[in-house]
Write a protein that holds these residues in place. Structure first.
Motif, PDB file in Angstrom:
ATOM      1  N   GLN A   1       0.928  -1.087  -0.100  1.00 39.37           N
ATOM      2  CA  GLN A   1      -0.246  -0.220  -0.202  1.00 39.37           C
ATOM      3  C   GLN A   1       0.509   0.713  -0.135  1.00 39.37           C
ATOM      4  OE1 GLN A   1      -2.134  -1.829   3.063  1.00 39.37           O
ATOM      5  NE2 GLN A   1      -4.222  -0.615   2.127  1.00 39.37           N
ATOM      6  N   GLU A   2       0.455   2.535  -0.642  1.00 43.27           N
ATOM      7  CA  GLU A   2       0.931   2.933  -0.598  1.00 43.27           C
ATOM      8  C   GLU A   2       0.738   4.815  -0.941  1.00 43.27           C
ATOM      9  OE1 GLU A   2       3.380   3.212  -4.800  1.00 43.27           O
ATOM     10  OE2 GLU A   2       5.074   2.297  -4.429  1.00 43.27           O
ATOM     11  N   GLY A   3       0.246   5.045   0.426  1.00 44.59           N
ATOM     12  CA  GLY A   3      -0.997   5.836   0.817  1.00 44.59           C
ATOM     13  C   GLY A   3      -2.654   5.040   0.482  1.00 44.59           C
ATOM     14  N   GLU A   4      -3.257   6.248  -1.460  1.00 44.01           N
ATOM     15  CA  GLU A   4      -3.571   5.867  -1.018  1.00 44.01           C
ATOM     16  C   GLU A   4      -4.534   4.388  -2.276  1.00 44.01           C
ATOM     17  OE1 GLU A   4      -7.517   6.360  -0.759  1.00 44.01           O
ATOM     18  OE2 GLU A   4      -7.084   7.207   1.523  1.00 44.01           O
ATOM     19  N   ARG A   5      -3.273   4.210  -2.671  1.00 39.46           N
ATOM     20  CA  ARG A   5      -2.482   3.473  -4.237  1.00 39.46           C
ATOM     21  C   ARG A   5      -2.483   1.936  -3.132  1.00 39.46           C
ATOM     22  NH1 ARG A   5       0.808   6.045  -8.220  1.00 39.46           N
ATOM     23  NH2 ARG A   5      -0.894   7.381  -8.857  1.00 39.46           N
ATOM     24  N   LEU A   6      -3.080   0.620  -3.565  1.00 38.85           N
ATOM     25  CA  LEU A   6      -2.625  -0.735  -3.572  1.00 38.85           C
ATOM     26  C   LEU A   6      -1.796  -0.595  -4.793  1.00 38.85           C
ATOM     27  CD1 LEU A   6      -2.591  -2.630  -2.093  1.00 38.85           C
ATOM     28  CD2 LEU A   6      -5.502  -3.193  -2.707  1.00 38.85           C
ATOM     29  N   VAL A   7      -0.413  -1.674  -4.535  1.00 39.62           N
ATOM     30  CA  VAL A   7       0.647  -2.039  -5.852  1.00 39.62           C
ATOM     31  C   VAL A   7       0.285  -3.745  -5.468  1.00 39.62           C
ATOM     32  CG1 VAL A   7       2.245  -1.850  -6.505  1.00 39.62           C
ATOM     33  CG2 VAL A   7       1.301   0.514  -5.661  1.00 39.62           C
ATOM     34  N   TRP A   8       0.448  -4.299  -7.376  1.00 38.51           N
ATOM     35  CA  TRP A   8       0.640  -5.318  -6.899  1.00 38.51           C
ATOM     36  C   TRP A   8       1.752  -5.609  -8.172  1.00 38.51           C
ATOM     37  CZ3 TRP A   8      -4.353  -8.822  -7.881  1.00 38.51           C
ATOM     38  CH2 TRP A   8      -4.913  -8.966  -6.807  1.00 38.51           C
ATOM     39  N   GLU A   9       3.270  -6.050  -7.351  1.00 40.14           N
ATOM     40  CA  GLU A   9       3.941  -6.731  -8.567  1.00 40.14           C
ATOM     41  C   GLU A   9       3.728  -8.206  -9.491  1.00 40.14           C
ATOM     42  OE1 GLU A   9       6.213  -4.728  -9.389  1.00 40.14           O
ATOM     43  OE2 GLU A   9       6.031  -3.203  -8.100  1.00 40.14           O
ATOM     44  N   LEU A  10       4.307  -8.597 -10.397  1.00 42.54           N
ATOM     45  CA  LEU A  10       3.601  -9.976 -11.256  1.00 42.54           C
ATOM     46  C   LEU A  10       4.463 -10.360 -12.178  1.00 42.54           C
ATOM     47  CD1 LEU A  10      -0.050  -7.844 -10.625  1.00 42.54           C
ATOM     48  CD2 LEU A  10      -0.275 -10.193 -10.811  1.00 42.54           C
TER      49      LEU A  10
END
Length: 167
Positions: free
Chosen positions: A46-55
Protein backbone atom coordinates in the motif's frame (compact mmCIF):
# COMPACT_ATOMS: atom_id res chain seq x y z
CA UNK A 1 -10.07 -27.77 -0.64
CA UNK A 2 -12.81 -25.17 -1.03
CA UNK A 3 -16.41 -26.33 -1.38
CA UNK A 4 -18.98 -24.75 -3.68
CA UNK A 5 -21.51 -22.67 -1.73
CA UNK A 6 -19.47 -22.60 1.48
CA UNK A 7 -18.04 -19.17 2.35
CA UNK A 8 -14.39 -19.06 3.36
CA UNK A 9 -13.79 -17.87 6.96
CA UNK A 10 -12.99 -14.18 7.21
CA UNK A 11 -9.54 -12.99 8.17
CA UNK A 12 -9.57 -11.37 11.64
CA UNK A 13 -9.63 -7.58 11.48
CA UNK A 14 -6.39 -5.69 12.16
CA UNK A 15 -6.07 -3.63 15.35
CA UNK A 16 -7.98 -0.31 15.19
CA UNK A 17 -6.25 2.21 12.91
CA UNK A 18 -3.73 -0.35 11.61
CA UNK A 19 -3.38 -1.86 8.15
CA UNK A 20 -3.29 -5.53 7.32
CA UNK A 21 0.05 -7.22 6.89
CA UNK A 22 0.19 -7.52 3.07
CA UNK A 23 1.75 -10.99 3.07
CA UNK A 24 -0.76 -12.36 5.58
CA UNK A 25 -3.61 -10.88 3.54
CA UNK A 26 -2.23 -12.42 0.32
CA UNK A 27 -1.88 -15.81 2.02
CA UNK A 28 -5.51 -15.64 3.20
CA UNK A 29 -6.62 -14.48 -0.26
CA UNK A 30 -4.94 -17.49 -1.86
CA UNK A 31 -6.94 -19.78 0.44
CA UNK A 32 -10.20 -17.87 -0.06
CA UNK A 33 -9.88 -17.61 -3.86
CA UNK A 34 -7.93 -20.62 -5.18
CA UNK A 35 -6.99 -19.05 -8.53
CA UNK A 36 -4.95 -16.36 -6.72
CA UNK A 37 -1.96 -18.67 -6.28
CA UNK A 38 -1.76 -19.00 -10.08
CA UNK A 39 -1.79 -15.26 -10.90
CA UNK A 40 1.92 -14.62 -10.40
CA UNK A 41 1.53 -12.01 -7.64
CA UNK A 42 5.02 -11.46 -6.25
CA UNK A 43 4.36 -8.53 -3.96
CA UNK A 44 1.50 -6.44 -2.61
CA UNK A 45 2.00 -3.06 -0.97
CA UNK A 46 0.00 0.00 0.00
CA UNK A 47 1.28 3.43 -0.97
CA UNK A 48 -1.05 5.96 0.60
CA UNK A 49 -4.42 5.55 -1.18
CA UNK A 50 -2.87 3.20 -3.76
CA UNK A 51 -2.69 -0.58 -3.68
CA UNK A 52 0.11 -2.01 -5.82
CA UNK A 53 0.78 -5.54 -7.02
CA UNK A 54 4.02 -6.66 -8.68
CA UNK A 55 3.34 -9.61 -10.99
CA UNK A 56 5.23 -12.13 -13.11
CA UNK A 57 4.15 -12.42 -16.74
CA UNK A 58 4.92 -16.13 -17.25
CA UNK A 59 1.80 -17.50 -15.45
CA UNK A 60 -0.34 -15.11 -17.50
CA UNK A 61 0.98 -15.74 -21.01
CA UNK A 62 -1.29 -16.12 -24.02
CA UNK A 63 -0.61 -18.04 -27.23
CA UNK A 64 1.32 -15.04 -28.64
CA UNK A 65 3.76 -14.89 -25.72
CA UNK A 66 2.25 -11.69 -24.26
CA UNK A 67 -0.19 -11.07 -21.42
CA UNK A 68 -3.49 -12.97 -21.68
CA UNK A 69 -6.33 -10.44 -21.62
CA UNK A 70 -8.62 -12.65 -19.56
CA UNK A 71 -6.02 -13.10 -16.82
CA UNK A 72 -5.20 -9.38 -16.82
CA UNK A 73 -8.89 -8.51 -16.58
CA UNK A 74 -9.36 -10.90 -13.65
CA UNK A 75 -6.38 -9.32 -11.92
CA UNK A 76 -7.70 -5.77 -12.30
CA UNK A 77 -11.11 -6.82 -10.95
CA UNK A 78 -9.56 -8.66 -8.00
CA UNK A 79 -7.20 -5.78 -7.22
CA UNK A 80 -10.19 -3.43 -6.95
CA UNK A 81 -11.94 -5.91 -4.66
CA UNK A 82 -8.79 -6.06 -2.51
CA UNK A 83 -8.51 -2.26 -2.38
CA UNK A 84 -12.11 -1.96 -1.17
CA UNK A 85 -11.82 -4.85 1.29
CA UNK A 86 -8.57 -3.53 2.79
CA UNK A 87 -10.00 0.02 3.03
CA UNK A 88 -12.97 -1.36 4.96
CA UNK A 89 -10.81 -3.55 7.20
CA UNK A 90 -8.57 -0.61 8.11
CA UNK A 91 -11.71 1.11 9.42
CA UNK A 92 -12.86 -1.91 11.41
CA UNK A 93 -15.47 -3.22 8.97
CA UNK A 94 -15.71 -6.89 7.98
CA UNK A 95 -18.12 -6.52 5.05
CA UNK A 96 -18.90 -8.29 1.79
CA UNK A 97 -17.68 -6.52 -1.35
CA UNK A 98 -18.73 -7.31 -4.91
CA UNK A 99 -17.81 -5.83 -8.26
CA UNK A 100 -20.88 -4.07 -9.66
CA UNK A 101 -19.42 -2.92 -12.97
CA UNK A 102 -16.05 -3.29 -14.70
CA UNK A 103 -14.57 -2.19 -18.00
CA UNK A 104 -11.09 -2.38 -19.45
CA UNK A 105 -9.16 -0.71 -22.24
CA UNK A 106 -6.11 -2.51 -23.61
CA UNK A 107 -3.49 -0.01 -24.76
CA UNK A 108 -0.33 -2.03 -25.46
CA UNK A 109 0.78 -5.67 -25.22
CA UNK A 110 2.23 -6.83 -21.91
CA UNK A 111 5.68 -8.15 -22.79
CA UNK A 112 7.37 -8.54 -19.40
CA UNK A 113 6.77 -8.59 -15.67
CA UNK A 114 4.43 -5.80 -14.66
CA UNK A 115 2.75 -3.88 -11.88
CA UNK A 116 -0.89 -3.12 -11.25
CA UNK A 117 -1.87 0.04 -9.39
CA UNK A 118 -5.35 0.66 -7.97
CA UNK A 119 -6.69 3.89 -6.53
CA UNK A 120 -9.97 5.77 -6.18
CA UNK A 121 -11.20 7.32 -9.42
CA UNK A 122 -11.93 10.60 -7.63
CA UNK A 123 -10.70 12.30 -4.47
CA UNK A 124 -14.20 12.24 -2.99
CA UNK A 125 -14.66 8.48 -3.42
CA UNK A 126 -13.45 7.25 -0.02
CA UNK A 127 -15.27 10.05 1.84
CA UNK A 128 -18.49 9.41 -0.04
CA UNK A 129 -18.22 5.68 0.65
CA UNK A 130 -17.67 6.32 4.37
CA UNK A 131 -20.68 8.66 4.44
CA UNK A 132 -22.94 6.16 2.66
CA UNK A 133 -21.87 3.33 4.95
CA UNK A 134 -22.70 5.46 7.99
CA UNK A 135 -26.06 6.67 6.68
CA UNK A 136 -27.32 3.70 4.62
CA UNK A 137 -25.25 0.74 5.74
CA UNK A 138 -24.02 0.15 2.18
CA UNK A 139 -22.21 2.05 -0.55
CA UNK A 140 -20.18 2.03 -3.77
CA UNK A 141 -16.82 3.33 -4.85
CA UNK A 142 -15.35 3.87 -8.31
CA UNK A 143 -11.75 2.69 -8.68
CA UNK A 144 -9.22 2.83 -11.49
CA UNK A 145 -6.58 0.17 -12.09
CA UNK A 146 -3.56 0.69 -14.32
CA UNK A 147 -1.20 -2.01 -15.58
CA UNK A 148 2.34 -0.80 -16.21
CA UNK A 149 5.03 -2.77 -18.03
CA UNK A 150 8.09 -0.66 -17.27
CA UNK A 151 7.09 2.90 -18.22
CA UNK A 152 4.37 1.76 -20.65
CA UNK A 153 0.72 1.91 -19.65
CA UNK A 154 -0.67 -1.32 -21.15
CA UNK A 155 -4.15 -1.53 -19.63
CA UNK A 156 -6.51 0.80 -17.84
CA UNK A 157 -9.55 -0.55 -16.05
CA UNK A 158 -12.40 1.10 -14.19
CA UNK A 159 -14.64 -0.64 -11.71
CA UNK A 160 -17.46 0.15 -9.33
CA UNK A 161 -17.34 -1.91 -6.15
CA UNK A 162 -20.38 -2.30 -3.92
CA UNK A 163 -20.19 -2.78 -0.17
CA UNK A 164 -23.20 -4.88 0.76
CA UNK A 165 -25.37 -4.25 3.82
CA UNK A 166 -24.79 -6.42 6.85
CA UNK A 167 -26.93 -9.53 6.42
Amino acid sequence: MREVGVPHPRLPLPAPGERDDPQAFLAWLGEAIPMVEHLGIREMRQEGERLVWELALVPNLNDKGTGFGGALTAQTTLLGWCWTTLWLRERGHARDVVVAEARQRFLAPVTGDYRLVCEPEGEQGPGTLAERLASRGRGRIALVQQLWCGDTLCLEAHGDYAVLPIA
